[in-house]
Design a protein around this motif. Sequence first.
Motif, PDB file in Angstrom:
ATOM      1  N   CYS A   1      -9.709  -2.501   2.961  1.00  0.00           N
ATOM      2  CA  CYS A   1     -10.084  -2.464   1.545  1.00  0.00           C
ATOM      3  C   CYS A   1     -11.492  -3.018   1.346  1.00  0.00           C
ATOM      4  O   CYS A   1     -12.277  -2.482   0.552  1.00  0.00           O
ATOM      5  CB  CYS A   1      -9.076  -3.247   0.708  1.00  0.00           C
TER       6      CYS A   1
ATOM      7  N   ASN B   1      -8.092  -4.525  -4.334  1.00  0.00           N
ATOM      8  CA  ASN B   1      -7.848  -4.365  -2.898  1.00  0.00           C
ATOM      9  C   ASN B   1      -6.536  -3.658  -2.595  1.00  0.00           C
ATOM     10  O   ASN B   1      -6.291  -3.254  -1.460  1.00  0.00           O
ATOM     11  CB  ASN B   1      -7.885  -5.718  -2.193  1.00  0.00           C
ATOM     12  N   GLU B   2      -5.708  -3.441  -3.611  1.00  0.00           N
ATOM     13  CA  GLU B   2      -4.474  -2.671  -3.423  1.00  0.00           C
ATOM     14  C   GLU B   2      -4.651  -1.242  -3.948  1.00  0.00           C
ATOM     15  O   GLU B   2      -4.582  -0.276  -3.188  1.00  0.00           O
ATOM     16  CB  GLU B   2      -3.306  -3.349  -4.140  1.00  0.00           C
TER      17      GLU B   2
ATOM     18  N   TYR C   1      -8.092   0.719  -3.052  1.00  0.00           N
ATOM     19  CA  TYR C   1      -8.033   1.123  -1.647  1.00  0.00           C
ATOM     20  C   TYR C   1      -7.054   2.275  -1.452  1.00  0.00           C
ATOM     21  O   TYR C   1      -7.342   3.234  -0.718  1.00  0.00           O
ATOM     22  CB  TYR C   1      -7.624  -0.068  -0.779  1.00  0.00           C
TER      23      TYR C   1
ATOM     24  N   TYR D   1     -13.234  -5.390  -6.599  1.00  0.00           N
ATOM     25  CA  TYR D   1     -12.425  -4.279  -6.095  1.00  0.00           C
ATOM     26  C   TYR D   1     -10.948  -4.617  -6.138  1.00  0.00           C
ATOM     27  O   TYR D   1     -10.550  -5.738  -5.822  1.00  0.00           O
ATOM     28  CB  TYR D   1     -12.848  -3.859  -4.681  1.00  0.00           C
TER      29      TYR D   1
ATOM     30  N   ILE E   1       0.837  -1.198   0.000  1.00  0.00           N
ATOM     31  CA  ILE E   1       0.000   0.000   0.000  1.00  0.00           C
ATOM     32  C   ILE E   1       0.873   1.251   0.000  1.00  0.00           C
ATOM     33  O   ILE E   1       0.584   2.222  -0.712  1.00  0.00           O
ATOM     34  CB  ILE E   1      -0.960   0.010   1.209  1.00  0.00           C
TER      35      ILE E   1
END
Length: 481
Positions: free
Chosen positions: A289, A453-454, A457, A451, A139
Amino acid sequence: MTVNDDSFTNWKTREEIAESMIPLIGKLHRERDVTVLLHSRSLVNKSVVSILKTHRFARQIAGEELSVTETMPFLQALTALDLGPSQIDLGMLATMYQADERGLSVAEFTAEAVAGATGANKIDRREPRDVVLYGFGRIGRLVARLLIEKAGSGNGLRLRAIVVRGGGAQDIVKRASLLRRDSIHGQFQGTITVDEETSTIVANGNAIKVIYADDPTAVDYTEYGIRDAILIDNTGKWRDREGLSNHLRPGIEKVVLTAPGKGDVPNIVHGVNHHTIKPDEQILSCASCTTNAIVPPLKAMDDEYGVLRGHVETVHSFTNDQNLLDNYHKSERRGRSAPLNMVITETGAASAVAKALPDLKAKISGSSIRVPVPDVSIAILNLQLAREATREEVHDYLREVSLTSSLKRQIDFTTAPDAVSSDFIGSRHASIVDAGALKVDGDNAILYLWYDNEFGYSCQVVRVVQHVSGVEYPTYPATAV
């Protein structure tokens, strides 16, 4: 002339128009801090083909393709206005203009639609706000890419430093290399150089100091010229107020956590409850996320139909928390090989809903399965509604939410019949409604929400940071609440 010749001539014409759009978009961004969007997708620093693809993608959500021949007149009209810092959506302008029956010219309509960003109404350009990244993992590096990308106007957020533990010989070179190349998200868009002597990474002209420290309390950020900064903790090591308060060192004004906060730490989902952040709040969390993926569509469904109860099942890509091969892990199942197994595990996303949506009275349960893909997950949201609905009704409602509502930066919509997870790598939305998979039967609705998620988010994290730093500029034309 054959059909093929006609098609190619049309393509070359649109290609020429898109090429002429690039300097106009760039000048608005650099000189006036205006970000030009197309249905919530930024056109800043995009290539000719990317601009054309973004226009074509509109057919999936709006039902028909937008052409650069339709949007170019609005862009030209914008360049003639005395614009202040803002985000302006060409797709919304074109759509609203088509529905307007007053007979206004494009220039007249545009001036009226963005009046809040012009003349005496425009807001002042803000001074750059210093940002520090604590940790430089998955992230952290994506947030760094976004911050560097958004520094192009010279205002807004400015990444000043990254804090990491020392990693031995050529540590900074290796970290710069991880920023430069990513196996999932591809090459960094720009140039990166390293000055080992001063522990500095220079990315697209942004000088980023690499600070080595084993403990938050060991750093005085004012020694590096950093003032009133927002620190983004992406380590997840500290999640309560007491632990995160250790970051409030000289030079740091606020701390933002990229994991669910514990105790009284506010869990913020941009687009849903970011307006509840108190001006004097120094510590907050961007939740998870999955929480960011499910809360916006959950709010949208509750606003329109009412939600009595629900269950979310997340089919989630594996993460660094799992083992590559079977080995000891404090969690019973996560010790088994991530690339070789589906792994049942827990998710805190359902319980976190209450923090982001305190007015939602419905009980939301949840569970998760980690699967052998490196990025992009899907949340299956099974809802019992307060009133009956049809599939067509819910389909059209969610498409409209993705286009015109205050949640359009969070919720995307796709009608692609052959969509799979890898298609959504790099999505900047918190979640994407898969229209083809939507199921509605009376008072029961099942939403399938993709989505990234990395990256998706990380975009939500940056939006929260922009908001608390005061550099989140308004979007025009105004959308429905």
